[in-house]
Structure formats: structure tokens, C-alpha cells
Design an enzyme around this catalytic site. Structure first.
Site, PDB file in Angstrom:
ATOM      1  N   SER A 255      -0.026  -1.980   1.181  1.00 27.24           N
ATOM      2  CA  SER A 255       1.224  -1.974   0.459  1.00 27.24           C
ATOM      3  C   SER A 255       2.339  -2.667   1.330  1.00 27.24           C
ATOM      4  O   SER A 255       2.392  -2.435   2.454  1.00 27.24           O
ATOM      5  CB  SER A 255       1.337  -0.552   0.308  1.00 27.24           C
ATOM      6  OG  SER A 255       2.724  -0.286  -0.274  1.00 27.24           O
TER       7      SER A 255
ATOM      8  N   TYR B 217       2.392   8.338   3.753  1.00 29.07           N
ATOM      9  CA  TYR B 217       1.635   7.639   2.939  1.00 29.07           C
ATOM     10  C   TYR B 217       1.276   6.170   3.625  1.00 29.07           C
ATOM     11  O   TYR B 217       0.275   5.707   3.790  1.00 29.07           O
ATOM     12  CB  TYR B 217       1.921   7.493   1.407  1.00 29.07           C
ATOM     13  CG  TYR B 217       1.362   6.244   0.636  1.00 29.07           C
ATOM     14  CD1 TYR B 217       0.038   6.442   0.054  1.00 29.07           C
ATOM     15  CD2 TYR B 217       2.117   5.282   0.310  1.00 29.07           C
ATOM     16  CE1 TYR B 217      -0.448   5.254  -0.464  1.00 29.07           C
ATOM     17  CE2 TYR B 217       1.677   4.056  -0.265  1.00 29.07           C
ATOM     18  CZ  TYR B 217       0.439   4.060  -0.840  1.00 29.07           C
ATOM     19  OH  TYR B 217       0.018   3.017  -1.352  1.00 29.07           O
TER      20      TYR B 217
ATOM     21  N   LYS C 237      -1.724   3.660   5.387  1.00 23.83           N
ATOM     22  CA  LYS C 237      -1.935   2.387   5.098  1.00 23.83           C
ATOM     23  C   LYS C 237      -2.039   1.438   6.352  1.00 23.83           C
ATOM     24  O   LYS C 237      -2.830   0.772   6.719  1.00 23.83           O
ATOM     25  CB  LYS C 237      -1.058   1.706   4.119  1.00 23.83           C
ATOM     26  CG  LYS C 237      -0.913   2.368   2.643  1.00 23.83           C
ATOM     27  CD  LYS C 237      -2.357   1.872   1.990  1.00 23.83           C
ATOM     28  CE  LYS C 237      -2.735   2.552   0.732  1.00 23.83           C
ATOM     29  NZ  LYS C 237      -4.092   2.449   0.228  1.00 23.83           N
TER      30      LYS C 237
END
Ligand code: NAD
Ligand code: UFG
Length: 338
Positions: free
Chosen positions: A124, A149, A153
């Protein structure tokens, strides 16, 4: 070529599955349906004439995944499975680290056992953190995350890089998505968030379908052209097609490569509202509210590397994205629950 799609019943996975089938690949989906619906399989069949092979399993469960690899002759993996809500990741960091990292570790163990060594990973743009010099982000820029989050990643990116360093036959393609919106032109598959949407486009479509009264625009005092946040919105079908190019690349190269998947265009929240109104001939009521904590003023992709090396370029514009998002929502007021 048989391709395992972990999390393939989700928003981006289902669109990628359609593109894979249309291009002659054989997708196999592994998904525990924690954020998706079994109905997506019938919808994919309606679009393509082919129902993908499906395993309802937790990808972090070694035995279940091992059985899948014994039964299916997998050539490559696209790893979508994971949790993705930034706000929720602040509240439940362990849940996020456990799921997003454990799925990857199990997957790598099983891939190794079965001699599969090509993987494309859903990363992302959030891994770039707050841009320091320019909002136009390229793959060489430093990474640093602002939320749990995003850290999952980055950690998974590192785990995959280390694997490719240790195993010379391994091929890793890290795809850093910018902001996927839109839906397949059929209106049969699309974004299906649980509860009140966090993201801009599903919020707008739920205002349009009158499930929500108005859009809250989070801040109009950012350092941007109209004061509202600027992002690089990309049509999910363009994004899906990027995965096919990434698979082709992984098939021919070893080691790790990272690509931004974005259009290169920054659009403000008000640009999106106006484009939606124009594309669908309707007004979207909105109110300017306080900033959302953690939001960044402006960033968008430099997609040059993917354009040149993968021979991939986003084809759809913001008008198309708004039209297709609405086509999905108006035909599926309650998503897959209709
Ligand atoms: P999604 O939630 O629609 O799809 C993810 C799928 O993974 C869901 O179907 C869910 O049921 C499944 N899943 C989750 N944990 C699992 C597990 N342990 N075992 C099996 N299945 C599991 O999300 P999406 O928007 O399609 O995103 C796909 C990937 O792309 C995610 O990894 C996400 O973090 C990443 N990504 C998404 C965006 C975005 O804005 N949508 C942006 C950047 C990156
Ligand atoms: N926004 C609003 N109102 C809303 C929702 C969003 O004004 O109801 C604004 C935000 O403030 C931001 C823009 O719309 O300026 C986009 O917000 P999104 O929530 O749609 O997307 P984000 O850029 O915050 O994050 C998304 C995903 C992340 C991913 C990132 C990649 O949610 O998981 O894109 O760039 F990491």
C-alpha cells in the site's frame, strides 16, 4: 497457469480473478470470508462463464493451506488476504499483526514445501508515511508508517524481501496500491464494506443511495488546491490488470521488485464529489467537518516504473471510476446481501 489468490473473494481479489480468467489463467481462491461473501463466486461466473475453484480456509492455517497445495498444482500466488481498516488497526493492533503477518508466514512455509516460488503481494502507498519532500511518490522514497496496518504491510514487504534474498529462485513483486475505487462495468462485483464505510467512495455511493444523509468532508484547511485532501484514485479494474503484468514479470525474474500502482493524478475530495455528480447526474450533499486524525494533505503516485518495466498504465479516468462505483452501488443497495 494456476494462480492462488489468497483473499481472492474480496474487493480487489475478485476483480483480479475476473481479469485472470479472461486472460486464460486458472485462479484458485483461498478465503475465510471474514470480509467477503460467498456470493462473489456466482458473480464471477456470471461475468466470465467460469466459477473459480474455492477453498474456504484461514490462510494462516498450515494444514488447510498444505492440503490446497497438494490438491492444486499452484504455479504462483497473489497474496491479498489480510485486514485493511486503518482505524481498526489502532484499536486492535495485535489482531492486525497476527492476521497480516501469520497469513504470510504460513503461506511462505507452504510455498517452500511445494516448490512454489513466485509471489505478488498487495502492499500500500501507506508505507510511504508522510511525504517529506514532494507529494509525488516514487519507489525509491523512504518508507515509514503512521499506523499499525501500515506497519504490517512494511513488515510483510521485509519478510518477502528476506525470503527472496535467501532463496535464489524466489521471485517477489511488491505492488503498492494507491486508492482503489470503481467496480467492474457489469455492476456485479464491487466494494462491499461492513457497516458505515471508512473510505471516501463507498461513503459517497451510500449517500447517493440514501443510506447516509450527507458526506462529511474531513477538513478544508489542508495545504492543497481547494483545502481538501488529495489522493491518487485508481480504477480497481486497472489495478487488477496490474497484477497480471506483475505475474508476467515474476515469471521472468528472480529477486524482489516494487511497483507503485496509481494513475499519477492527484484528486481532491471535492474533485471526487464533483466528478461523481457529473458522471451520474446527481448532487451529493456534503458538510465540511474537522480533519480526520492521521490524514495526510496530499500524495499521489509516480507510476513511471510500472509504466516502463511492467508495460502497465492506468486507462480509466475519475469519471469512469465514479460511473462504475455508482453502477455497482445502485444495483446492489446492500452489497452482496441483496
Ligand atoms: P478485502 O477485505 O475486500 O479483501 C481481503 C480478503 O482477505 C477478504 O475477502 C477477507 O475475507 C480475506 N481474508 C482476511 N484474512 C484472511 C485469512 N486469515 N485467511 C483467508 N482469508 C482472509 O480487501 P481489498 O480491498 O480487496 O484489499 C486486498 C488487499 O489489498 C489487502 O491486503 C489490503 O490490505 C490491500 N490494500 C487495499 C487497499 C484498499 O484501499 N482497498 C489499498 C492498499 C492495499
Ligand atoms: N474522506 C472524507 N470523508 C470520508 C472519507 C474520506 O473527506 O467520509 C477523505 C479523507 O480525509 C482523505 C480522502 O477522503 O482525504 C481519502 O480517504 P480514504 O479513507 O478513502 O483513503 P485513505 O487515503 O485515507 O486510505 C486508503 C486506504 C488505506 C490505504 C491508502 C493507500 O484506506 O488502507 O488508501 O493510499 F493504505
Amino acid at each position: 497457469m494456476k494462480v492462488l489468490l489468497t483473499g481472492g473473494a474480496g474487493y480487489i481479489g475478485s476483480h483480479t480473478c475476473v481479469e485472470l480468467i479472461n486472460s486464460g489463467y486458472e485462479p484458485v481462491i483461498a478465503d475465510n470470508l471474514s470480509n467477503s461473501s460467498i456470493k462473489v463466486l456466482d458473480r464471477i461466473e456470471k461475468i466470465t462463464g467460469k466459477k473459480p475453484i474455492f477453498y474456504e480456509i484461514d490462510v494462516a492455517d498450515f494444514d488447510s493451506l498444505d492440503k490446497l497445495f497438494f490438491e492444486q498444482d499452484i504455479d504462483a500466488v497473489i497474496h491479498f488476504a489480510g485486514y485493511k481498516a486503518v482505524g481498526e488497526s489502532y484499536m486492535f493492533p495485535v489482531k492486525y499483526y497476527r492476521n497480516n503477518i501469520n497469513t504470510t508466514l504460513t503461506l511462505l512455509d507452504v510455498m517452500k514445501k511445494h516448490g512454489v516460488n513466485k509471489i505478488v503481494f498487495s502492499s500500500s502507498a501507506t508505507v510511504y508515511g508522510i511525504p517529506k519532500t514532494t507529494p509525488c511518490l516514487d519507489e525509491t522514497m523512504p518508507t515509514c508508517c503512521a499506523n499499525p496496518y501500515g506497519w504490517t504491510k512494511l513488515f510483510v514487504e521485509q519478510i518477502l524481501r528476506d525470503t527472496a534474498t535467501a532463496e535464489k529462485e524466489f521471485s517477489v513483486v511488491l505492488l503498492r496500491y494507491f486508492n482503489p475505487i470503481g467496480a467492474h462495468e457489469s455492476g456485479l462485483i464491487g466494494d462491499n464494506p461492513n457497516g458505515i464505510p471508512n473510505n471516501l467512495m463507498p461513503y459517497i455511493t451510500q449517500v447517493a443511495v440514501k443510506k447516509l444523509p450527507y458526506l462529511r468532508v474531513f477538513g478544508n484547511d489542508y495545504n492543497t488546491k481547494d483545502g481538501t485532501g488529495v489522493r491518487d484514485y485508481i480504477h480497481v479494474v486497472d489495478l487488477a490488470r496490474g497484477h497480471l503484468k506483475a505475474l508476467e514479470y515474476a515469471d521472468k525474474h528472480n529477486g524482489t521488485e516494487v511497483f507503485n500502482l496509481g494513475t499519477g493524478n492527484g484528486c481532491s475530495v471535492l474533485d471526487v464529489v464533483n466528478a461523481f455528480s457529473k458522471a451520474n447526474d446527481m448532487e451529493i450533499p456534503y458538510q465540511i467537518c474537522d480533519r480526520r486524525p492521521g490524514d495526510i494533505d496530499e500524495y499521489f503516485a509516480n507510476p513511471k516504473k510500472a509504466n516502463e518495466i511492467l508495460n502497465w498504465k492506468a486507462e480509466f479516468d475519475l469519471f469512469d471510476m465514479c460511473r462504475d462505483s455508482w453502477n455497482w452501488q445502485k444495483n446492489n443497495k446492500n452489497g452482496y446481501d441483496d
